[in-house]
Write an enzyme that holds these catalytic residues in place. Structure first.
Site, PDB file in Angstrom:
ATOM      1  N   GLY A 151       0.799  -1.233   0.000  1.00 29.23           N
ATOM      2  CA  GLY A 151       0.000   0.000   0.000  1.00 29.23           C
ATOM      3  C   GLY A 151       0.824   1.270   0.000  1.00 29.23           C
ATOM      4  O   GLY A 151       0.296   2.358  -0.201  1.00 29.23           O
ATOM      5  N   GLU A 152       2.143   1.151   0.231  1.00 27.92           N
ATOM      6  CA  GLU A 152       2.974   2.361   0.224  1.00 27.92           C
ATOM      7  C   GLU A 152       3.114   2.879  -1.200  1.00 27.92           C
ATOM      8  O   GLU A 152       3.069   2.123  -2.156  1.00 27.92           O
ATOM      9  CB  GLU A 152       4.364   2.062   0.809  1.00 27.92           C
ATOM     10  CG  GLU A 152       4.320   1.883   2.308  1.00 27.92           C
ATOM     11  CD  GLU A 152       5.690   1.577   2.915  1.00 27.92           C
ATOM     12  OE1 GLU A 152       6.680   1.497   2.165  1.00 27.92           O
ATOM     13  OE2 GLU A 152       5.741   1.397   4.138  1.00 27.92           O
TER      14      GLU A 152
ATOM     15  N   LYS B 204     -25.613  34.453   7.853  1.00 26.36           N
ATOM     16  CA  LYS B 204     -25.817  33.010   8.050  1.00 26.36           C
ATOM     17  C   LYS B 204     -25.413  32.598   9.459  1.00 26.36           C
ATOM     18  O   LYS B 204     -24.447  33.095  10.008  1.00 26.36           O
ATOM     19  CB  LYS B 204     -24.957  32.252   7.022  1.00 26.36           C
ATOM     20  CG  LYS B 204     -24.932  30.743   7.191  1.00 26.36           C
ATOM     21  CD  LYS B 204     -24.151  30.064   6.078  1.00 26.36           C
ATOM     22  CE  LYS B 204     -22.863  29.456   6.582  1.00 26.36           C
ATOM     23  NZ  LYS B 204     -22.105  28.698   5.572  1.00 26.36           N
TER      24      LYS B 204
ATOM     25  N   SER C 184     -20.309  21.700   0.639  1.00 23.55           N
ATOM     26  CA  SER C 184     -20.144  20.367   1.224  1.00 23.55           C
ATOM     27  C   SER C 184     -21.481  19.630   1.188  1.00 23.55           C
ATOM     28  O   SER C 184     -21.772  18.896   0.259  1.00 23.55           O
ATOM     29  CB  SER C 184     -19.594  20.517   2.649  1.00 23.55           C
ATOM     30  OG  SER C 184     -19.513  19.269   3.254  1.00 23.55           O
TER      31      SER C 184
ATOM     32  N   GLY D  37     -26.228  22.548   1.996  1.00 26.67           N
ATOM     33  CA  GLY D  37     -27.256  23.206   2.812  1.00 26.67           C
ATOM     34  C   GLY D  37     -27.221  24.722   2.686  1.00 26.67           C
ATOM     35  O   GLY D  37     -28.266  25.376   2.564  1.00 26.67           O
ATOM     36  N   THR D  38     -26.020  25.296   2.700  1.00 27.49           N
ATOM     37  CA  THR D  38     -25.878  26.755   2.623  1.00 27.49           C
ATOM     38  C   THR D  38     -26.449  27.280   1.304  1.00 27.49           C
ATOM     39  O   THR D  38     -27.259  28.211   1.282  1.00 27.49           O
ATOM     40  CB  THR D  38     -24.379  27.139   2.718  1.00 27.49           C
ATOM     41  OG1 THR D  38     -23.883  26.662   3.969  1.00 27.49           O
ATOM     42  CG2 THR D  38     -24.171  28.634   2.603  1.00 27.49           C
TER      43      THR D  38
HETATM   44  C1  R5P Z   1     -18.231  27.770   5.679  1.00 28.98           C
HETATM   45  O1  R5P Z   1     -17.632  28.542   6.391  1.00 28.98           O
HETATM   46  C2  R5P Z   1     -17.890  27.613   4.254  1.00 28.98           C
HETATM   47  O2  R5P Z   1     -17.498  28.826   3.710  1.00 28.98           O
HETATM   48  C3  R5P Z   1     -19.058  27.040   3.456  1.00 28.98           C
HETATM   49  O3  R5P Z   1     -20.122  27.972   3.494  1.00 28.98           O
HETATM   50  C4  R5P Z   1     -19.511  25.741   4.010  1.00 28.98           C
HETATM   51  O4  R5P Z   1     -18.434  24.832   4.099  1.00 28.98           O
HETATM   52  C5  R5P Z   1     -20.604  25.138   3.137  1.00 28.98           C
HETATM   53  O5  R5P Z   1     -21.037  23.964   3.720  1.00 28.98           O
HETATM   54  P1  R5P Z   1     -22.418  23.285   3.308  1.00 28.98           P
HETATM   55  O6  R5P Z   1     -22.398  23.083   1.816  1.00 28.98           O
HETATM   56  O7  R5P Z   1     -22.399  21.982   4.056  1.00 28.98           O
HETATM   57  O8  R5P Z   1     -23.525  24.177   3.753  1.00 28.98           O
END
Ligand code: R5P
Length: 279
Positions: free
Chosen positions: A33-34, A183, A213, A216-217
């Site tokens: 795996g290295e 936010k 990520s 949600g934001t």
């Molecule tokens: C937060 O400080 C970042 O700037 C992004 O707003 C955040 O990582 C977005 O995360 P998610 O897509 O889970 O809402």
């Protein structure tokens, strides 16, 4: 002279097409795996391009192995271009006994590299941990060019106050107005947002963030903009660190979702390669 690690293979063709001179590098794994690395070229200076998305640790090890091989071959000046810098969000100790992980990675790279270039680092202050020259590059040019036509006379928004500078940089390139939401994060998967204080009725809007990520934001912001009567809602981010299902969820909530290619994803439509070659 550019050496591309496994975390930048997706950029290779474009680097070549834009005139970048690539050194061949063999990268594979030993049976245990290295990592095994062999650099098939040399010169006085070299730039290693390696984005450190998942699996992060082996890409960081590659950065060290490639640098060691290049130094062994007599390269005198070494640059690391790390479009997505892993561990950048672990930038402080929250419980006694924890490391400042981004510092550990920067210091390790500093043992080999003279210069470090990253894109939209989570906390640009942490570049001070790299012992040599360290630069935080902006994706504003690339994002602005991609959305210029789609956006028309629209407006650029940041999902929170902390992201305002990023939105401002994109807006200024387009000569457009910009603002931000307020936010508040309630949990890793839930955010609360207050509407922006600008009139978005009938206007196209681009929301710009560093990372998507869970999505949600962006979904929360897009829904608020729809309620406020926005025409088209576009979203862009530098790093598409998408959690399971996030691309679909965000895409359904907006008119277009596009991120840069610091991480390869199905929506990495905005290229940072011209900025890398301009270094
Ligand atoms: C937060 O400080 C970042 O700037 C992004 O707003 C955040 O990582 C977005 O995360 P998610 O897509 O889970 O809402």
């Amino acid at each position: 002279m550019i050496v591309v690690g496994s975390g930048a293979r997706h950029l290779e063709d474009e680097i070549r097409a834009l005139g970048g001179e690539l050194i061949e590098v063999e990268i594979r794994k030993f049976p245990d795996g290295e990592k095994y690395v062999r650099v098939l070229g040399s010169g006085e200076e070299a730039t290693v391009v390696q984005s450190t998305f998942a699996p992060q640790d082996e890409k960081i090890i590659e950065l060290l192995l490639i640098a060691d091989a290049l130094r062994e071959r007599g390269v005198e000046r070494l640059r690391a271009v790390v479009p997505y810098f892993a561990y950048s969000r672990q930038d402080r100790v929250t419980k006694e006994g924890e490391p400042v992980s981004v510092r550990a990675v920067m210091r390790a790279l500093g043992l080999y590299y003279d210069e470090l270039y990253v894109f939209d680092l989570h906390n640009p202050e942490t570049l001070k941990f790299f012992p040599g020259k360290a630069v935080n590059l902006s994706p504003a040019r690339a994002i602005a060019e991609y959305f210029a036509e789609r956006l028309g006379e629209g407006i650029v928004l940041a999902p929170d106050r902390g992201a305002l500078e990023r939105a401002a940089a994109v807006a200024e390139k387009l000569g457009l107005e910009y603002s931000h939401f307020e936010k508040r994060r309630i949990s890793p998967t839930e955010v609360q947002m207050r509407p922006v204080d600008v009139d978005v009725k009938g206007r196209n809007v681009l929301i710009v963030d560093d990372i998507i990520s869970t999505g949600g934001t962006m979904i929360k912001a897009a829904n608020l903009l729809r309620e406020m009567g926005a025409e088209k809602v576009f979203v862009a981010a530098t790093h598409g660190v998408f959690a399971e299902g996030a691309i679909g969820r965000v895409s359904r909530a907006v008119d277009e979702l596009a991120v840069t290619n610091t991480i390869p994803t199905p929506v990495s439509r905005i290229s940072i390669v011209p900025d890398v070659l301009a270094l």
